[in-house]
Scaffold this motif. Structure first.
Motif, PDB file in Angstrom:
ATOM      1  N   PRO A 285      34.302  46.608  34.999  1.00 20.29           N
ATOM      2  CA  PRO A 285      34.173  46.676  36.516  1.00 20.29           C
ATOM      3  C   PRO A 285      34.140  48.083  37.088  1.00 20.29           C
ATOM      4  O   PRO A 285      34.742  49.131  36.373  1.00 20.29           O
ATOM      5  CB  PRO A 285      35.430  46.173  36.878  1.00 20.29           C
ATOM      6  CG  PRO A 285      35.810  44.992  35.809  1.00 20.29           C
ATOM      7  CD  PRO A 285      35.173  45.876  34.620  1.00 20.29           C
ATOM      8  N   PRO A 303      29.019  42.786  39.752  1.00 22.17           N
ATOM      9  CA  PRO A 303      30.166  42.243  39.075  1.00 22.17           C
ATOM     10  C   PRO A 303      30.097  42.677  37.385  1.00 22.17           C
ATOM     11  O   PRO A 303      28.934  42.508  36.973  1.00 22.17           O
ATOM     12  CB  PRO A 303      30.368  40.865  39.168  1.00 22.17           C
ATOM     13  CG  PRO A 303      29.022  40.386  39.560  1.00 22.17           C
ATOM     14  CD  PRO A 303      28.251  41.281  40.036  1.00 22.17           C
ATOM     15  N   GLU A 307      34.662  39.732  35.347  1.00 21.81           N
ATOM     16  CA  GLU A 307      35.316  39.486  36.462  1.00 21.81           C
ATOM     17  C   GLU A 307      34.869  38.015  37.140  1.00 21.81           C
ATOM     18  O   GLU A 307      35.463  37.375  37.759  1.00 21.81           O
ATOM     19  CB  GLU A 307      34.803  40.418  37.392  1.00 21.81           C
ATOM     20  CG  GLU A 307      35.407  41.842  37.431  1.00 21.81           C
ATOM     21  CD  GLU A 307      34.724  42.744  38.381  1.00 21.81           C
ATOM     22  OE1 GLU A 307      35.449  43.280  39.301  1.00 21.81           O
ATOM     23  OE2 GLU A 307      33.517  43.199  38.282  1.00 21.81           O
TER      24      GLU A 307
END
Length: 455
Positions: A285, A303, A307
């Motif tokens: 991330p 993303p 995630e």
């Protein structure tokens, strides 16, 4: 150049061929003289100071304002030098690391995309003039990654291939209901309604896109099969056989992933299939580019798979297939950039020079990020059950071949109609029959579930 900026650039650029001329007229060379030369001209001390403090935001803003020019090479070449050197950790100054950490820490606050805020964010980008997008998109106005099954494909061909690829993964059968979350200008919804006789609901938050999509459905006589509405995905109550979302998930925000997939789970029938197509990160991330977040996609976030997958699991959905498209978006953006440059005067007439410079930087920097950074596109196929889809992926390729035959027949029929208007019915008969046969074959593929599951 001031001493601090000179030190930062010198520490960053170890490879490549970069010359920077500061507002005092002095030039400095960086890199090892490999690759195409790039020459950056900083015209004002204001721009020089801003770039020193926050280069990833101030450089594109200075370029937009005309305080910075690229007098040798182009934006793509500059971003190549920057991105290819970023991976070596050479710009780990205390200040730049602090900025990156601060942006990462505050990313959730920047992505509080409530229903009202999500609508405002969408309008900032997608409610720009439709004439602007027509200058650089394909004829179907697909504003997402194309699928270059053949590297020599035109943009139009690659976007058709993208729609076929997604449709094949959906394993759509004639007459089924489809929800298209983030339906854009309607191209995918119209394709599914036209090719599979599906009943499609497309939802968008863009007034401009909704108007164009609705007009297109009426022009094609498909308004009884495909319907477009201005609705937030969180407000839906219907259930669907199939759900698809292309290029919308980037606007959901990391805070709302669980809400998104909880809603998908509720809206998808027990034997349903969803295909999610989104930009993603191959790495961990990170924060959204400050330039992109401020000027292009407010509230947007790209993303990492780490995630996304936990939110899918918590929603009770099963991941049945994941595909990573690596350089496909880089090629798509290359086509968009070339078309935008070819129509730059028209874009300037719609907006102004500053907008054109902003858009140039956006397209080039995005292409560079897909070529030399960790951006990619993922397609995730989801279902409720592990027996909804065949045991192998062979059905995807078979359906794509059938759809390619259908598309070929459609093009032949169109060309025949244009070339021989007097003999129009006869000219259309054979290609239409081929297209019908191909569509029937695609339908057969969709109805072979029991046979495929036994293989």
């Amino acid at each position: 150049m001031n001493m601090l900026l000179q030190r930062i650039v010198g520490k960053l650029v170890r490879t490549g061929n970069l010359t920077v001329t500061g507002p005092n007229g002095r030039s400095h060379r960086f890199g090892d003289d490999t690759g195409d030369p790039v020459h950056l001209l900083i015209k004002t001390r204001r721009a020089e100071n801003a770039i020193t403090l926050d280069p990833m935001l101030a450089l594109p803003e200075a370029y937009m304002d005309g305080d910075v020019d690229i007098v040798g090479g182009d934006v793509l070449g500059l971003m190549r030098v920057v991105f290819q050197n970023l991976g070596n950790g050479s710009i780990d100054t205390a200040w730049t690391k602090a900025l990156d950490n601060l942006r990462l820490a505050f990313r959730r606050f920047q992505q509080v995309n409530t229903t009202a805020r999500a609508k405002r964010n969408v309008q900032r980008h997608y409610d720009l003039s439709g004439d602007l997008y027509r200058l650089f998109l394909d004829t179907d106005m697909q504003y997402s990654c194309a699928y270059f099954a053949d590297p020599d494909m035109t943009l139009e061909e690659a976007q058709i291939a993208k729609k076929a690829h997604i449709a094949a993964k959906m394993r759509l059968r004639p007459g089924q209901s489809v929800l298209d979350i983030g339906s854009g200008w309607g191209g995918l919804g119209l394709y599914l309604a036209r090719t599979f006789e599906a009943q499609v609901l497309g939802v968008t938050l863009s007034t401009e896109q909704h108007a164009v999509a609705t007009e297109r459905a009426q022009a094609e006589g498909l308004e009884n099969r495909v319907h477009f509405e201005i609705r937030d995905y969180r407000d839906l109550v219907e259930r669907f056989d199939r759900i698809v979302s292309v290029g919308m998930f980037e606007h959901v925000g990391v805070n709302h992933y669980r809400t998104f997939f909880d809603n998908v789970a509720k809206r998808l029938k027990p034997d349903g299939v969803m295909v999610l197509h989104s930009i993603g990160r191959a790495g961990p991330p990170a924060s959204t580019s400050a330039f992109i977040r401020k000027h292009i996609f407010p509230g947007g976030y790209i993303p990492a798979l780490s995630e996304v997958l936990p939110a899918i699991e918590k929603a009770g959905l099963m991941v049945t297939d994941v595909e990573i498209l690596r350089l496909h978006y880089a090629e798509t953006l290359r086509h968009w950039s070339l078309r935008f440059q070819a129509n730059r005067d028209k874009a300037k007439a719609i907006y102004d020079e500053r907008f054109c410079r902003m858009w140039e930087f956006y397209l080039a920097a995005s292409e560079a990020a897909f070529r030399w950074q960790d951006l990619m596109v993922f397609q995730i196929q989801l279902s409720h059950r592990n027996d909804t889809l065949p045991l192998t992926r062979d059905y995807i390729g078979k359906c794509e071949k059938a759809l390619a035959m259908h598309e070929m027949g459609h093009r032949q029929a169109k060309l025949a109609a244009e070339d021989k208007p007097a003999a129009q019915p006869a000219a259309r008969a054979q290609p239409a029959a081929k297209a019908g046969a191909a569509q029937a074959e695609a339908g057969k593929i969709g109805r072979r579930r029991k046979v495929a599951d036994k293989e």
